[in-house]
Each structure stands twice: as structure tokens, then as C-alpha cells.
Design an enzyme around this catalytic site. Structure first.
Site, PDB file in Angstrom:
ATOM      1  N   CYS A 260     -17.246 -30.196  16.739  1.00  0.00           N
ATOM      2  CA  CYS A 260     -18.437 -30.704  16.055  1.00  0.00           C
ATOM      3  C   CYS A 260     -19.207 -31.679  16.939  1.00  0.00           C
ATOM      4  CB  CYS A 260     -18.044 -31.374  14.751  1.00  0.00           C
ATOM      5  SG  CYS A 260     -17.484 -30.213  13.483  1.00  0.00           S
TER       6      CYS A 260
ATOM      7  N   GLU B 147     -20.089 -31.487   9.492  1.00  0.00           N
ATOM      8  CA  GLU B 147     -21.210 -31.600  10.416  1.00  0.00           C
ATOM      9  C   GLU B 147     -21.918 -30.253  10.591  1.00  0.00           C
ATOM     10  OE1 GLU B 147     -17.930 -34.285  12.237  1.00  0.00           O
ATOM     11  OE2 GLU B 147     -18.072 -32.512  10.937  1.00  0.00           O
TER      12      GLU B 147
END
Length: 356
Positions: free
Chosen positions: A78, A46
């Protein structure tokens, strides 16, 4: 999601103990960011995709193969990075069973008003992350057992000659399989007889897997390929508590990492060895024999994928079998696998089998 999963596959073998997560960011039907977990495990997929997307992540849809993490490790969560980037929607392949996550990443996103969809291409995402899942839920890595043998199931002649039963195309495919596992595993007998290197070769500059040997007494050649390269490419040895203190010292001086395991009967207990390997972070292990180790892993129900390369030659009953004695007297107790894939590889055939 299919692209995110494909990106994740590219990182298999390079980012343990973390999962190889693929991520794709889409804004107005255009991909503005993509990434996978970096070699070594960080940054995460991510983070990589958000960096590429930049300001275009605001209002975008994020496709990610695994639930975004919710805890502080080497990198911030994330899930919070996605919130801070202002994404509008997150589509998740599989939920992370790690107790530090396990729905918490989803809750962080939803609390921030982000639309979350889960279970898209769920089975494909679970297959991608199966090694990570097994380490978390079963305290062992995903294990692939590879056998390369003659049509009649022999790995060598009676005299021990084995190079080469299968052709160069099959051997190249094996190097590719080594590359997408965290470690390559053999038994002490194979280390003594074949003097293997257990490295990935002929594929350019690639991340090398850990070489692992199970040898109860550490009785392997001290001048062989594994010993002389232990400082260059990681070498871990699973041994019994009765291994010689002098040999332990020598192997450590050569650069090997020693892992003491339980003994069952005459050999290192395979379950104990795999648990120890998982504790050190391994998620995917590629076992290349020999016969005694293959038999012990099958008997212990530790094999997840069985990969067989078969050559069009016959060596007869006097040849050495690819799998050692398992003490099976009834078909009903024999380990059985389901066929996943077959293909021709040069002049050989490859069959991949999974748990039934």
C-alpha cells in the site's frame, strides 16, 4: 483520523488475519476517497480509498489508521500505491509492529518525498488494531470473556436451567459482539450441555465468525447443532493428543477442523490453544464460557476484556457459578480489571472491564 478509525471498526471480525485498516483521503478540505480493509482481508483500506478517489488522490492528504504495508502479499504494498498515486501527505494513527512493515512503509513514503505524520489519535488506533498487534507480538489473539449471570453470579440453576437469565436486549447485544470478533469460543462442557449454535443471528446477512470449541477428548454430541452445521459455518476444535483416533476421523468427516494442543493437568492448556488459533490467523476471540474455561483463561492471564451482563434475579448458592474454581486464597493474587464502560441494556446491566 477519527473517521478512518471508525471505518476500521466496521471491519472487525471480517478480515483476519489482516488488520481492519480505515483510510480517508482529503483534497482541498473535501473527502474524495474512503475505505476499509475488505471482508476476507483484501483489498486493503488504502487501496479501497485510492480507487474511490481516482485522479483526485494526486496532491491529497491521506489519513490511515495503521502504517501502510511495505511487503508483497496477496496485494502489492500500500505504501507504493500511495507513492504511485502522487499523494502529498500521509497521516498515520499507529505504526505496524509486523516485522515485514515496522517503519518500512513510512520510509518508502518519506523516500518518495511524501510528508508523513505519525501518532495521530494513536491510542484509539492501537485499540482498533489491538487484536492484530497481539497476534504479531504475543502469538495469541485478543480475547474477550463474556459472562451473563444473575445478580449473585450464577449462570444456571442447580438443575442446569439457564435460558434465559438475561433479556432479549442483552442477547441481541451479544450477537453484535460476536459479529465483530473473528471467532466465538466455548468449552466442551458448554457444547455438551447447551447444544449452542454460536452463530450471529437476528442481524441480517452478516459474516459469521469461526466457532471454536476446546474439548480435550472430542466428546461432544455428534448430532448436535455444531456437528450438523460444520460444513456450513466453520467449526474448529482444540483437542488433546489423547483424543480418540476414531472420533478425530468422525469430526473431520463432519467438516470440523481439528487442532491438537498441549494438555495441562486435566484440560487443554489455554495458552497452547490460543497460540494455535493465532497461528491459524485469528486476531480477536469472543469466549462465552463455560465456567471451567473462563477460570482457566483468567488463571493463565489470557483475558483482555471482561464483559458481564447482570440480570436482576438471584439464584442462590445452589446455582451454578459463572466462573469455576481458581484456587485463590488471597485477594492480592486475584486477577483485577479496570472499569471501561457500564450501561443499562433492557432490564439488565452491562459492564466492560479491561486490563488494569
Amino acid at each position: 483520523m477519527a473517521l478512518a478509525i471508525s471505518l476500521g471498526r466496521r471491519g472487525l471480525g471480517t478480515c483476519w488475519p489482516n488488520p481492519s485498516v480505515g483510510c480517508v483521503i482529503v483534497l482541498n478540505d473535501r473527502i474524495v476517497g474512503r475505505g476499509r480493509t475488505a471482508d476476507g482481508g483484501a483489498p486493503h483500506g488504502e487501496t479501497q480509498a485510492l480507487k474511490q478517489a481516482g485522479s483526485l488522490a494526486k496532491g491529497a492528504t491521506v489519513y490511515v489508521s495503521l502504517e501502510p504495508c511495505a511487503h508483497h502479499g496477496r496485494t502489492p504494498p500500500c505504501a507504493m500505491a500511495l507513492v504511485d498515486a502522487g499523494v502529498a501527505r500521509v497521516v498515520i494513527g499507529a505504526v505496524d509492529p509486523n516485522p515485514q512493515v515496522n517503519g518500512q512503509g513510512i520510509r518508502i513514503l518519506q523516500t518518495a518525498g511524501i510528508d508523513v505524520t505519525t501518532g495521530v489519535l494513536k491510542r484509539d488506533a492501537e485499540i482498533l488494531h489491538e487484536g492484530f498487534f497481539k497476534r504479531i507480538t504475543q502469538d495469541r489473539p485478543f480475547l474477550t470473556l463474556k459472562l451473563a449471570n444473575s445478580f449473585d453470579g450464577r449462570i444456571a440453576t442447580a438443575s442446569g436451567e439457564s435460558q434465559w437469565i438475561t433479556g432479549p436486549e442483552a442477547r441481541r447485544m451479544v450477537h453484535g459482539m460476536r459479529a465483530n470478533h473473528d471467532a466465538v469460543l466455548v468449552g466442551g462442557g458448554t457444547a455438551r450441555t447447551d447444544d449452542p449454535s454460536l452463530t450471529v443471528r437476528g442481524m441480517g446477512k452478516v459474516h459469521q465468525p469461526v466457532r471454536v470449541v476446546i474439548s480435550r477428548r472430542l466428546d461432544m454430541p455428534l448430532t448436535g447443532n455444531l456437528a450438523t452445521t460444520a460444513l456450513e459455518t466453520p467449526l474448529w476444535i482444540c483437542h488433546g493428543p489423547d483424543a480418540s483416533p476414531d472420533l478425530r476421523k468422525v469430526w473431520e468427516q463432519l467438516g470440523a477442523v481439528l487442532i491438537e494442543c498441549r494438555v495441562a493437568g486435566l484440560h487443554v492448556d489455554p495458552a497452547s490453544a490460543l497460540t494455535a488459533l493465532a497461528a491459524k490467523g485469528l486476531t480477536r476471540v469472543f469466549c462465552e464460557g463455560g465456567g471451567a474455561l473462563a477460570a482457566s483463561l483468567l488463571k493463565a492471564d489470557m483475558v483482555d476484556h471482561l464483559v458481564g451482563f447482570t440480570a436482576g434475579m438471584a439464584l442462590g448458592a445452589e446455582g451454578q457459578p459463572s466462573i469455576g474454581s481458581m484456587g485463590i486464597h488471597r485477594l492480592s493474587v486475584a486477577p483485577r480489571f479496570k472499569l471501561l464502560e457500564t450501561r443499562a441494556v433492557g432490564n439488565d446491566t452491562m459492564a466492560k472491564w479491561g486490563r488494569a
